[in-house]
Design a protein around this motif. Structure first.
Motif, PDB file in Angstrom:
ATOM      1  N   ASP A 222      16.424  32.267  -8.149  1.00 36.02           N
ATOM      2  CA  ASP A 222      17.293  31.865  -9.051  1.00 36.02           C
ATOM      3  C   ASP A 222      18.246  31.025  -8.513  1.00 36.02           C
ATOM      4  O   ASP A 222      19.006  30.588  -9.929  1.00 36.02           O
ATOM      5  N   HIS A 268      17.097  18.987  -4.287  1.00 39.20           N
ATOM      6  CA  HIS A 268      15.459  18.695  -4.867  1.00 39.20           C
ATOM      7  C   HIS A 268      14.796  19.216  -6.072  1.00 39.20           C
ATOM      8  O   HIS A 268      15.738  19.084  -7.016  1.00 39.20           O
ATOM      9  N   ALA A 269      13.747  18.836  -6.679  1.00 33.56           N
ATOM     10  CA  ALA A 269      13.358  19.157  -8.051  1.00 33.56           C
ATOM     11  C   ALA A 269      12.604  20.196  -7.596  1.00 33.56           C
ATOM     12  O   ALA A 269      11.162  20.010  -8.501  1.00 33.56           O
ATOM     13  N   ASN A 270      12.509  21.366  -6.135  1.00 32.11           N
ATOM     14  CA  ASN A 270      10.894  22.441  -6.248  1.00 32.11           C
ATOM     15  C   ASN A 270      11.474  23.580  -7.102  1.00 32.11           C
ATOM     16  O   ASN A 270      12.688  23.438  -7.554  1.00 32.11           O
ATOM     17  N   THR A 271      10.655  24.191  -7.512  1.00 31.96           N
ATOM     18  CA  THR A 271      11.430  24.946  -8.103  1.00 31.96           C
ATOM     19  C   THR A 271      11.704  26.561  -6.838  1.00 31.96           C
ATOM     20  O   THR A 271      11.215  26.419  -6.180  1.00 31.96           O
ATOM     21  N   SER A 274      10.402  28.451  -4.387  1.00 32.98           N
ATOM     22  CA  SER A 274       9.253  27.915  -3.545  1.00 32.98           C
ATOM     23  C   SER A 274       9.453  27.492  -2.344  1.00 32.98           C
ATOM     24  O   SER A 274      10.589  27.852  -1.693  1.00 32.98           O
ATOM     25  N   GLU A 276       8.780  25.639   1.765  1.00 32.05           N
ATOM     26  CA  GLU A 276       7.828  24.691   2.855  1.00 32.05           C
ATOM     27  C   GLU A 276       8.096  25.542   4.264  1.00 32.05           C
ATOM     28  O   GLU A 276       8.941  26.341   5.135  1.00 32.05           O
ATOM     29  N   ASP A 284      11.927  27.161   5.034  1.00 32.93           N
ATOM     30  CA  ASP A 284      12.378  26.883   4.125  1.00 32.93           C
ATOM     31  C   ASP A 284      13.251  27.410   2.799  1.00 32.93           C
ATOM     32  O   ASP A 284      11.449  27.240   2.250  1.00 32.93           O
ATOM     33  N   PHE A 286      13.668  27.079  -1.295  1.00 36.58           N
ATOM     34  CA  PHE A 286      14.359  26.166  -2.040  1.00 36.58           C
ATOM     35  C   PHE A 286      15.514  26.588  -3.087  1.00 36.58           C
ATOM     36  O   PHE A 286      14.543  27.904  -4.077  1.00 36.58           O
ATOM     37  N   ILE A 291      18.607  24.573  -0.154  1.00 41.73           N
ATOM     38  CA  ILE A 291      17.926  25.148   0.655  1.00 41.73           C
ATOM     39  C   ILE A 291      18.252  26.583   1.648  1.00 41.73           C
ATOM     40  O   ILE A 291      19.622  26.525   2.192  1.00 41.73           O
ATOM     41  N   HIS A 317       1.520  30.831   4.582  1.00 39.94           N
ATOM     42  CA  HIS A 317       0.993  29.749   3.893  1.00 39.94           C
ATOM     43  C   HIS A 317       0.095  30.452   2.218  1.00 39.94           C
ATOM     44  O   HIS A 317      -0.021  30.111   1.911  1.00 39.94           O
ATOM     45  N   ARG A 320       3.881  34.275  -1.712  1.00 36.82           N
ATOM     46  CA  ARG A 320       4.979  33.433  -2.682  1.00 36.82           C
ATOM     47  C   ARG A 320       5.945  34.475  -2.747  1.00 36.82           C
ATOM     48  O   ARG A 320       5.415  36.047  -2.668  1.00 36.82           O
TER      49      ARG A 320
END
Length: 322
Positions: A222, A268-271, A274, A276, A284, A286, A291, A317, A320
Protein backbone atom coordinates in the motif's frame (compact mmCIF):
# COMPACT_ATOMS: atom_id res chain seq x y z
CA UNK A 1 57.95 -0.94 -6.54
CA UNK A 2 58.05 1.79 -3.88
CA UNK A 3 59.60 0.66 -0.60
CA UNK A 4 57.06 1.47 2.12
CA UNK A 5 58.08 1.80 5.76
CA UNK A 6 54.75 1.53 7.56
CA UNK A 7 53.93 -1.62 9.49
CA UNK A 8 50.19 -2.17 9.04
CA UNK A 9 47.62 -4.40 10.72
CA UNK A 10 44.55 -4.95 8.54
CA UNK A 11 41.11 -5.77 10.00
CA UNK A 12 38.16 -7.00 7.96
CA UNK A 13 35.93 -9.97 7.20
CA UNK A 14 33.58 -9.94 4.13
CA UNK A 15 34.17 -9.72 0.38
CA UNK A 16 34.04 -5.92 0.52
CA UNK A 17 37.25 -5.95 2.60
CA UNK A 18 39.28 -8.24 0.32
CA UNK A 19 40.07 -5.89 -2.57
CA UNK A 20 41.42 -3.04 -0.37
CA UNK A 21 43.75 -5.53 1.33
CA UNK A 22 44.84 -6.97 -2.01
CA UNK A 23 45.58 -3.48 -3.37
CA UNK A 24 47.74 -2.66 -0.34
CA UNK A 25 49.68 -5.90 -0.65
CA UNK A 26 50.24 -5.34 -4.38
CA UNK A 27 51.41 -1.77 -3.67
CA UNK A 28 54.14 -3.17 -1.42
CA UNK A 29 52.83 -2.19 2.00
CA UNK A 30 54.00 -4.39 4.85
CA UNK A 31 50.92 -6.08 6.28
CA UNK A 32 52.26 -7.52 9.53
CA UNK A 33 48.94 -9.06 10.56
CA UNK A 34 45.34 -9.58 9.43
CA UNK A 35 42.57 -9.65 12.04
CA UNK A 36 39.32 -11.30 10.94
CA UNK A 37 36.33 -13.13 12.39
CA UNK A 38 36.70 -16.67 13.75
CA UNK A 39 35.66 -19.46 11.38
CA UNK A 40 31.94 -20.22 11.63
CA UNK A 41 29.86 -23.28 10.69
CA UNK A 42 27.78 -22.71 7.57
CA UNK A 43 25.60 -24.60 5.12
CA UNK A 44 23.75 -27.87 5.52
CA UNK A 45 26.82 -29.73 6.68
CA UNK A 46 27.72 -26.97 9.16
CA UNK A 47 31.33 -27.12 7.99
CA UNK A 48 33.60 -24.40 9.33
CA UNK A 49 33.71 -21.51 6.86
CA UNK A 50 36.62 -19.10 6.59
CA UNK A 51 35.90 -15.40 6.04
CA UNK A 52 36.67 -13.98 2.60
CA UNK A 53 39.49 -11.92 4.11
CA UNK A 54 41.02 -14.97 5.81
CA UNK A 55 40.97 -16.92 2.56
CA UNK A 56 42.89 -14.17 0.77
CA UNK A 57 45.28 -13.59 3.69
CA UNK A 58 46.10 -17.30 3.85
CA UNK A 59 46.78 -17.45 0.10
CA UNK A 60 48.99 -14.34 0.40
CA UNK A 61 50.95 -15.84 3.29
CA UNK A 62 49.94 -13.17 5.80
CA UNK A 63 49.80 -13.66 9.56
CA UNK A 64 46.18 -14.19 10.67
CA UNK A 65 44.60 -13.40 14.04
CA UNK A 66 41.03 -14.50 14.86
CA UNK A 67 40.14 -13.32 18.37
CA UNK A 68 36.87 -14.33 20.00
CA UNK A 69 37.07 -11.20 22.17
CA UNK A 70 39.05 -8.04 21.51
CA UNK A 71 39.82 -7.49 25.18
CA UNK A 72 41.37 -10.93 25.58
CA UNK A 73 44.82 -10.45 27.12
CA UNK A 74 46.51 -13.01 24.86
CA UNK A 75 45.13 -11.30 21.74
CA UNK A 76 46.11 -7.82 22.94
CA UNK A 77 49.64 -9.03 23.68
CA UNK A 78 49.91 -10.64 20.23
CA UNK A 79 48.55 -7.50 18.56
CA UNK A 80 50.96 -5.26 20.44
CA UNK A 81 53.89 -7.51 19.53
CA UNK A 82 53.21 -6.80 15.85
CA UNK A 83 54.41 -3.23 16.54
CA UNK A 84 52.12 -1.71 13.92
CA UNK A 85 52.40 1.95 12.93
CA UNK A 86 48.83 1.96 11.63
CA UNK A 87 45.71 -0.19 11.70
CA UNK A 88 43.26 -0.27 8.82
CA UNK A 89 39.63 -1.35 9.32
CA UNK A 90 37.23 -2.27 6.52
CA UNK A 91 33.76 -3.76 7.18
CA UNK A 92 34.61 -5.03 10.64
CA UNK A 93 33.27 -5.02 14.18
CA UNK A 94 33.35 -2.16 16.65
CA UNK A 95 36.74 -2.01 18.37
CA UNK A 96 37.49 -1.02 21.96
CA UNK A 97 39.84 1.92 22.50
CA UNK A 98 42.58 -0.39 23.76
CA UNK A 99 42.70 -1.77 20.21
CA UNK A 100 42.07 1.23 17.95
CA UNK A 101 44.35 3.53 19.91
CA UNK A 102 47.29 1.10 19.96
CA UNK A 103 49.33 2.15 16.86
CA UNK A 104 51.22 5.46 16.83
CA UNK A 105 49.18 6.70 13.84
CA UNK A 106 45.91 5.31 15.20
CA UNK A 107 43.34 3.37 13.17
CA UNK A 108 41.82 4.41 9.85
CA UNK A 109 38.44 3.11 8.69
CA UNK A 110 36.97 2.84 5.19
CA UNK A 111 33.21 3.48 5.30
CA UNK A 112 30.80 2.94 2.41
CA UNK A 113 29.09 6.34 2.47
CA UNK A 114 29.85 10.04 2.32
CA UNK A 115 30.10 10.70 6.04
CA UNK A 116 28.60 12.20 8.11
CA UNK A 117 25.55 10.76 6.28
CA UNK A 118 24.74 7.07 6.57
CA UNK A 119 26.68 6.26 9.69
CA UNK A 120 25.92 2.72 10.80
CA UNK A 121 25.82 -0.92 9.77
CA UNK A 122 24.05 -0.79 6.37
CA UNK A 123 25.01 2.39 4.47
CA UNK A 124 24.86 0.80 1.01
CA UNK A 125 21.35 -0.63 1.46
CA UNK A 126 19.87 2.52 3.00
CA UNK A 127 21.30 4.84 0.34
CA UNK A 128 19.45 2.88 -2.36
CA UNK A 129 16.31 2.34 -0.25
CA UNK A 130 16.09 6.09 0.31
CA UNK A 131 16.42 6.80 -3.40
CA UNK A 132 19.69 8.71 -3.18
CA UNK A 133 21.20 9.87 -6.48
CA UNK A 134 24.76 9.46 -5.23
CA UNK A 135 26.81 7.91 -2.47
CA UNK A 136 30.52 7.32 -1.98
CA UNK A 137 33.30 6.18 0.32
CA UNK A 138 35.07 7.89 3.20
CA UNK A 139 38.31 7.24 5.04
CA UNK A 140 38.46 8.55 8.58
CA UNK A 141 40.25 8.10 11.89
CA UNK A 142 38.46 6.04 14.52
CA UNK A 143 37.40 7.56 17.82
CA UNK A 144 34.87 6.66 20.54
CA UNK A 145 31.55 7.36 18.80
CA UNK A 146 30.88 5.11 15.81
CA UNK A 147 31.63 6.60 12.36
CA UNK A 148 32.25 10.11 13.76
CA UNK A 149 36.03 10.44 13.48
CA UNK A 150 37.88 13.09 11.50
CA UNK A 151 37.58 12.62 7.73
CA UNK A 152 40.70 12.11 5.64
CA UNK A 153 39.43 11.60 2.08
CA UNK A 154 36.11 11.04 0.29
CA UNK A 155 35.11 9.93 -3.20
CA UNK A 156 31.62 10.36 -4.64
CA UNK A 157 29.86 7.86 -6.96
CA UNK A 158 26.54 8.21 -8.78
CA UNK A 159 23.60 5.89 -8.18
CA UNK A 160 21.44 5.23 -11.24
CA UNK A 161 17.68 4.74 -10.99
CA UNK A 162 18.03 1.01 -11.66
CA UNK A 163 21.14 0.24 -9.59
CA UNK A 164 20.80 -2.43 -6.90
CA UNK A 165 22.58 -2.50 -3.56
CA UNK A 166 24.73 -5.32 -4.92
CA UNK A 167 25.85 -3.23 -7.87
CA UNK A 168 26.55 -0.23 -5.63
CA UNK A 169 28.50 -2.53 -3.27
CA UNK A 170 30.81 -3.60 -6.10
CA UNK A 171 31.31 -0.04 -7.31
CA UNK A 172 32.12 1.24 -3.82
CA UNK A 173 34.46 -1.70 -3.22
CA UNK A 174 36.54 -0.69 -6.25
CA UNK A 175 36.43 3.01 -5.42
CA UNK A 176 37.10 2.38 -1.74
CA UNK A 177 40.15 0.22 -2.42
CA UNK A 178 41.75 3.05 -4.39
CA UNK A 179 40.78 5.65 -1.81
CA UNK A 180 42.22 3.59 1.03
CA UNK A 181 45.49 3.20 -0.84
CA UNK A 182 45.63 6.96 -1.33
CA UNK A 183 44.89 7.44 2.38
CA UNK A 184 47.61 5.10 3.62
CA UNK A 185 50.16 6.69 1.30
CA UNK A 186 49.23 10.15 2.63
CA UNK A 187 49.45 8.97 6.23
CA UNK A 188 52.87 7.47 5.55
CA UNK A 189 54.03 10.93 4.46
CA UNK A 190 52.24 12.49 7.46
CA UNK A 191 50.50 14.81 5.00
CA UNK A 192 46.75 14.34 5.18
CA UNK A 193 43.64 16.35 6.12
CA UNK A 194 41.58 15.53 9.22
CA UNK A 195 38.25 17.31 8.84
CA UNK A 196 35.92 17.39 11.82
CA UNK A 197 32.52 15.98 10.76
CA UNK A 198 30.76 18.70 12.75
CA UNK A 199 32.02 21.19 10.19
CA UNK A 200 30.17 19.28 7.48
CA UNK A 201 26.96 18.86 9.45
CA UNK A 202 26.45 22.56 10.17
CA UNK A 203 23.76 21.75 12.71
CA UNK A 204 21.70 19.33 10.57
CA UNK A 205 20.89 15.74 11.51
CA UNK A 206 22.66 13.23 9.25
CA UNK A 207 20.94 10.35 7.49
CA UNK A 208 21.35 7.12 9.46
CA UNK A 209 22.12 3.57 8.29
CA UNK A 210 21.07 1.25 11.12
CA UNK A 211 21.11 -2.53 11.01
CA UNK A 212 18.33 -3.94 8.84
CA UNK A 213 15.81 -6.26 10.49
CA UNK A 214 13.30 -8.65 8.95
CA UNK A 215 10.34 -6.28 9.25
CA UNK A 216 12.33 -3.54 7.43
CA UNK A 217 12.58 -5.94 4.48
CA UNK A 218 8.86 -6.67 4.13
CA UNK A 219 7.19 -5.13 1.08
CA UNK A 220 4.18 -3.02 2.01
CA UNK A 221 2.09 -2.98 -1.14
CA UNK A 222 0.00 0.00 0.00
CA UNK A 223 3.04 2.28 -0.16
CA UNK A 224 3.93 4.57 -3.06
CA UNK A 225 5.51 3.05 -6.18
CA UNK A 226 8.98 4.60 -5.82
CA UNK A 227 9.22 3.59 -2.16
CA UNK A 228 8.48 -0.06 -2.99
CA UNK A 229 10.75 -0.11 -6.06
CA UNK A 230 13.66 1.42 -4.12
CA UNK A 231 13.18 -0.95 -1.18
CA UNK A 232 13.44 -3.96 -3.48
CA UNK A 233 16.58 -2.82 -5.31
CA UNK A 234 18.07 -1.55 -2.03
CA UNK A 235 17.89 -5.06 -0.58
CA UNK A 236 18.94 -6.94 -3.72
CA UNK A 237 20.56 -9.41 -3.78
CA UNK A 238 21.00 -9.51 -0.02
CA UNK A 239 19.21 -9.70 2.36
CA UNK A 240 16.32 -9.37 -0.15
CA UNK A 241 12.89 -7.79 0.15
CA UNK A 242 10.05 -10.23 0.79
CA UNK A 243 6.33 -10.60 0.70
CA UNK A 244 3.85 -13.39 1.48
CA UNK A 245 1.55 -15.31 -0.79
CA UNK A 246 -1.61 -16.79 0.72
CA UNK A 247 -3.79 -19.42 -0.90
CA UNK A 248 -7.29 -17.94 -0.88
CA UNK A 249 -8.92 -21.35 -0.34
CA UNK A 250 -6.61 -23.24 2.04
CA UNK A 251 -4.92 -20.30 3.77
CA UNK A 252 -1.50 -21.86 3.03
CA UNK A 253 1.26 -19.22 2.99
CA UNK A 254 4.59 -18.93 1.19
CA UNK A 255 7.37 -16.38 1.60
CA UNK A 256 8.41 -14.83 -1.70
CA UNK A 257 11.70 -12.93 -1.99
CA UNK A 258 11.78 -10.27 -4.70
CA UNK A 259 15.10 -9.33 -6.33
CA UNK A 260 14.35 -7.47 -9.56
CA UNK A 261 11.36 -5.45 -10.68
CA UNK A 262 10.30 -2.83 -13.17
CA UNK A 263 8.22 0.19 -12.21
CA UNK A 264 5.47 1.41 -14.49
CA UNK A 265 3.81 4.73 -13.71
CA UNK A 266 0.10 4.37 -14.40
CA UNK A 267 -2.95 5.62 -12.55
CA UNK A 268 -5.52 2.90 -11.85
CA UNK A 269 -8.44 2.08 -9.57
CA UNK A 270 -7.18 -1.32 -8.39
CA UNK A 271 -6.60 -2.20 -4.74
CA UNK A 272 -2.91 -1.93 -3.73
CA UNK A 273 -1.45 -5.42 -3.58
CA UNK A 274 -3.87 -6.89 -6.11
CA UNK A 275 -2.28 -8.18 -9.30
CA UNK A 276 -2.80 -9.34 -12.83
CA UNK A 277 -0.94 -12.04 -14.74
CA UNK A 278 -1.23 -13.99 -17.97
CA UNK A 279 0.02 -17.06 -16.11
CA UNK A 280 3.06 -17.29 -18.38
CA UNK A 281 5.14 -14.15 -18.81
CA UNK A 282 4.30 -11.40 -16.34
CA UNK A 283 3.03 -10.53 -12.88
CA UNK A 284 2.00 -6.90 -12.32
CA UNK A 285 1.26 -5.83 -8.77
CA UNK A 286 -0.85 -2.70 -8.39
CA UNK A 287 0.48 -0.03 -6.02
CA UNK A 288 -0.05 3.70 -5.49
CA UNK A 289 0.51 5.59 -8.76
CA UNK A 290 1.50 2.55 -10.79
CA UNK A 291 2.55 -1.05 -11.18
CA UNK A 292 5.47 -3.08 -9.86
CA UNK A 293 6.29 -5.72 -12.48
CA UNK A 294 8.05 -8.71 -10.89
CA UNK A 295 11.11 -9.93 -12.82
CA UNK A 296 13.23 -12.17 -10.54
CA UNK A 297 11.94 -13.86 -7.40
CA UNK A 298 12.59 -16.79 -5.04
CA UNK A 299 9.88 -18.90 -3.45
CA UNK A 300 10.73 -20.28 0.00
CA UNK A 301 12.62 -23.54 -0.37
CA UNK A 302 13.35 -22.93 -4.07
CA UNK A 303 16.14 -21.33 -6.09
CA UNK A 304 16.12 -17.80 -7.48
CA UNK A 305 14.28 -17.73 -10.80
CA UNK A 306 12.73 -15.53 -13.46
CA UNK A 307 9.04 -14.78 -13.26
CA UNK A 308 8.51 -16.95 -16.37
CA UNK A 309 10.15 -19.93 -14.62
CA UNK A 310 8.08 -19.29 -11.51
CA UNK A 311 4.77 -19.18 -13.39
CA UNK A 312 5.48 -22.49 -15.13
CA UNK A 313 5.31 -24.31 -11.81
CA UNK A 314 3.05 -22.20 -9.61
CA UNK A 315 -0.70 -21.49 -9.91
CA UNK A 316 -0.50 -17.87 -8.86
CA UNK A 317 -4.16 -17.17 -9.65
CA UNK A 318 -5.10 -19.16 -6.51
CA UNK A 319 -3.11 -16.78 -4.27
CA UNK A 320 -3.05 -13.21 -3.05
CA UNK A 321 -0.23 -10.97 -1.85
CA UNK A 322 -0.30 -10.04 1.83
Amino acid sequence: MILHKLRIVYMGTPDFAVLPLKKMVEAGFEIVGVVTNPDKPAGRGQKLQESAVKQYAREAGLKILQPEKFRDEAFLAELKALNADLQVVVAFKMLPEVVWNMPRLGTVNLHASLLPDYRGAAPINWAVINGEKYSGVTTFLLKHEIDTGNIIFQQKVDISDTMTAGELHDMLMETGAELLLKTVEAMEKNDFPALDQKDLLKGRTPQAAPKIFKDDMRIKWDEEIDRIYNLIRGLSPYPAAWTELENERSGEKYVLKVFTTEKIYREHANTPGSFETDGKNFVDVFVKHGIIRLKEIQLSGKKRMTIEEFLRGFKLHEYRFL
